[in-house]
Design a protein around this motif. Structure first.
Motif, PDB file in Angstrom:
ATOM      1  N   ASP A   1      40.741  43.762  37.639  1.00 22.16           N
ATOM      2  CA  ASP A   1      40.548  44.078  36.217  1.00 22.16           C
ATOM      3  C   ASP A   1      41.678  43.548  35.332  1.00 22.16           C
TER       4      ASP A   1
ATOM      5  N   ASP B   1      44.815  44.291  35.428  1.00 27.30           N
ATOM      6  CA  ASP B   1      45.871  45.274  35.189  1.00 27.30           C
ATOM      7  C   ASP B   1      47.120  44.933  36.037  1.00 27.30           C
TER       8      ASP B   1
ATOM      9  N   TYR C   1      36.061  44.285  41.181  1.00 20.09           N
ATOM     10  CA  TYR C   1      36.626  43.051  40.641  1.00 20.09           C
ATOM     11  C   TYR C   1      38.027  43.330  40.115  1.00 20.09           C
TER      12      TYR C   1
END
Ligand SMILES: NC(=O)C1=CN([C@@H]2O[C@H](COP(=O)(O)OP(=O)(O)OC[C@H]3O[C@@H](n4cnc5c(N)ncnc54)[C@H](OP(=O)(O)O)[C@@H]3O)[C@@H](O)[C@H]2O)C=CC1
Ligand SMILES: C[C@H](CCC(=O)O)[C@H]1CC[C@H]2[C@@H]3C(=O)C[C@@H]4C[C@H](O)CC[C@]4(C)[C@H]3CC[C@]12C
Length: 306
Positions: free
Chosen positions: A113, A115, A111
Motif C-alpha cells: 500500500d 506505507d 497489495y
C-alpha cells in the motif's frame, strides 16, 4: 535433502540444563518451542508483548519439567528492549547457550500500500531487534560456544506477492546472518548460526490470515518447533521445513527462477485480485506449483540414486 537433513545423532539430553532465550514465545511456534525445551529440561527465558499469555506458558513449562522458566514482556519495536531481554539472561544465569530469534510484528496480507512507515517499523521488529539481541548476546555465546537460531521463511528466499514488507525483513535476515557466519569462521568464533526456512505452518495467526486462500494443508507447529530446536542443537547451517516443499522450491529457484516466478504468479493473480477488491486481503496460491517443485525434486533424487 542430504545436505539439509538433520543427521540422526540428536538427543534431547543435548538441551538438558542449557540456558535458552525464545522470542515470540506467547503463541505459535515460539510457544511450542518453549514446551519442547521445558520437556528436555532446559532453562528458558521467554519473551513477547502479552504478559498474561507468557505467564501461562511459563506455568506450563514448569509443569513439563523446565530447569527454570521466566518471562520478560515488551515490544521488539524498540531495540533497547531487545538488549534488555539479553541482559535479563545475563543477570539471571550469568551466561547463555542458545538464542532463538522467532518473533514477528503484525503484517498485512495484500497489495503493497506504499506505507513506508510500516516497512520501517516491521524492519525494526523483524530484523533490527534480531541484530541488537545478537550483538548483546555474543560475548555470552562466545563463552559457551553456543548457538543462534534465526526463524525465517520461504518468503525470505523467494519473493511472492502480497507480503512485500514481511518478505523484505526475512531477506534482510538471510543477508545479515549469512555474512556474520563467514566472519565467525574467519575469526574462529565457535558460535553456530542456523537459519530456519519454513513453509506454511498451522499457527493460529497464519491460519487466520491465509488458510481461506491456500489449498495445501499446513504443517504442524509442534513438529516444526521440534525441528527448529533439533537443527539448532546440531549446529546445522539451515533447516528446511517441511523439507520436500522448501528444498524443492529452492532447487527450482536456482535452476529456473523465471519458471518459479511464473508458476507463483499464475497461481495467484486471478483469485487474489478479486479478494483484494473486496477489501479482504488474500493469499497467493502457490500450492500447485509447490507440488510441481516437490515432484521435480523427487525425480532429481531418483535420478541421482540411479
Ligand atoms: N506460521 C507460518 O506459516 C510461518 C511462520 N514463519 C516464521 O515463524 C515465526 C513464528 O511465527 P508464528 O508462530 O506463526 O507467529 P505467531 O503470530 O503465532 O507468534 C508471533 C509471536 O511474536 C510475538 N510478537 C508479536 N509482535 C511482537 C512485538 N512487537 N514484539 C515482541 N514480540 C512480538 C507474539 O506475541 P505477542 O502478540 O504477545 O507480542 C507471538 O508470541 C516467525 O518468525 C515467522 O516469520 C515462517 C514461515 C511460515
Ligand atoms: C503459502 C506459503 C508457502 C506454501 C506452502 O504450501 O508451503 C507460506 C510460506 C510462508 C508463509 C508466510 C510466512 O512466512 C509467515 C507469515 C506469518 C503471518 O502470521 C501470517 C502469514 C504469513 C505471511 C505466511 C503466509 C503463508 C506463507 C506465504
Amino acid at each position: 535433502v542430504y545436505f539439509y537433513s538433520a543427521p540422526d545423532n540428536f538427543s534431547e539430553e543435548m538441551l538438558r540444563g542449557k540456558r535458552v532465550i525464545v522470542t515470540g514465545a506467547s503463541s505459535g511456534i515460539g510457544e511450542q518451542m518453549a514446551y519442547h525445551l521445558a520437556r528436555m529440561g532446559a532453562h528458558v527465558l521467554l519473551m513477547a508483548r502479552t504478559e498474561a499469555k507468557l505467564q501461562k506458558v511459563v506455568e506450563r513449562c514448569l509443569e513439563l519439567g523446565a530447569a527454570s522458566a521466566r518471562f520478560v514482556s515488551g515490544s521488539m519495536e524498540n531495540t533497547a528492549f531487545a538488549e534488555e531481554v539479553v541482559k535479563e539472561a545475563e543477570n539471571t544465569w550469568g551466561g547463555l547457550d542458545m538464542l532463538i530469534l522467532n518473533h514477528i510484528g503484525y503484517s498485512y496480507f495484500n497489495y503493497f500500500d506504499g506505507d513506508v512507515e510500516h516497512v520501517r517499523k516491521l524492519l525494526e521488529t523483524n530484523f533490527l531487534s534480531y541484530v541488537a539481541m545478537t550483538v548483546t548476546a555474543l560475548p555470552m555465546l562466545k563463552e559457551s560456544e553456543g548457538s543462534i537460531v534465526v526463524v525465517s521463511s520461504v518468503a525470505g528466499k523467494a519473493g511472492g506477492p502480497f507480503i512485500a514488507p514481511y518478505s523484505a525483513t526475512k531477506f534482510a535476515l538471510e543477508g545479515f546472518f549469512s555474512s556474520l557466519r563467514h566472519e565467525f569462521i574467519i575469526d574462529n568464533v565457535n558460535v553456530s548460526i542456523t537459519l530456519c526456512i519454513l513453509g506454511f505452518i498451522d499457527t493460529d495467526s497464519a491460519m487466520r490470515v491465509v488458510s481461506h486462500a491456500i489449498r495445501a494443508a499446513p504443517s504442524p507447529k509442534e513438529e516444526c518447533a521440534l525441528e527448529i530446536i533439533r537443527s539448532g542443537a546440531l549446529r546445522q547451517r539451515e533447516l528446511h521445513y517441511p523439507p520436500s516443499i522448501v528444498t524443492g522450491m529452492l532447487l527450482l529457484r536456482g535452476l529456473a527462477p523465471d519458471l518459479l516466478d511464473t508458476l507463483i504468479r499464475s497461481n495467484v493473480i486471478k483469485s487474489t485480485r478479486l479478494e483484494a477488491q473486496r477489501g479482504l486481503g488474500s493469499m497467493l496460491r502457490p500450492c500447485a506449483s509447490l507440488h510441481v517443485f516437490s515432484a521435480f525434486h523427487c525425480i532429481l533424487l531418483k535420478e541421482g540414486m540411479k
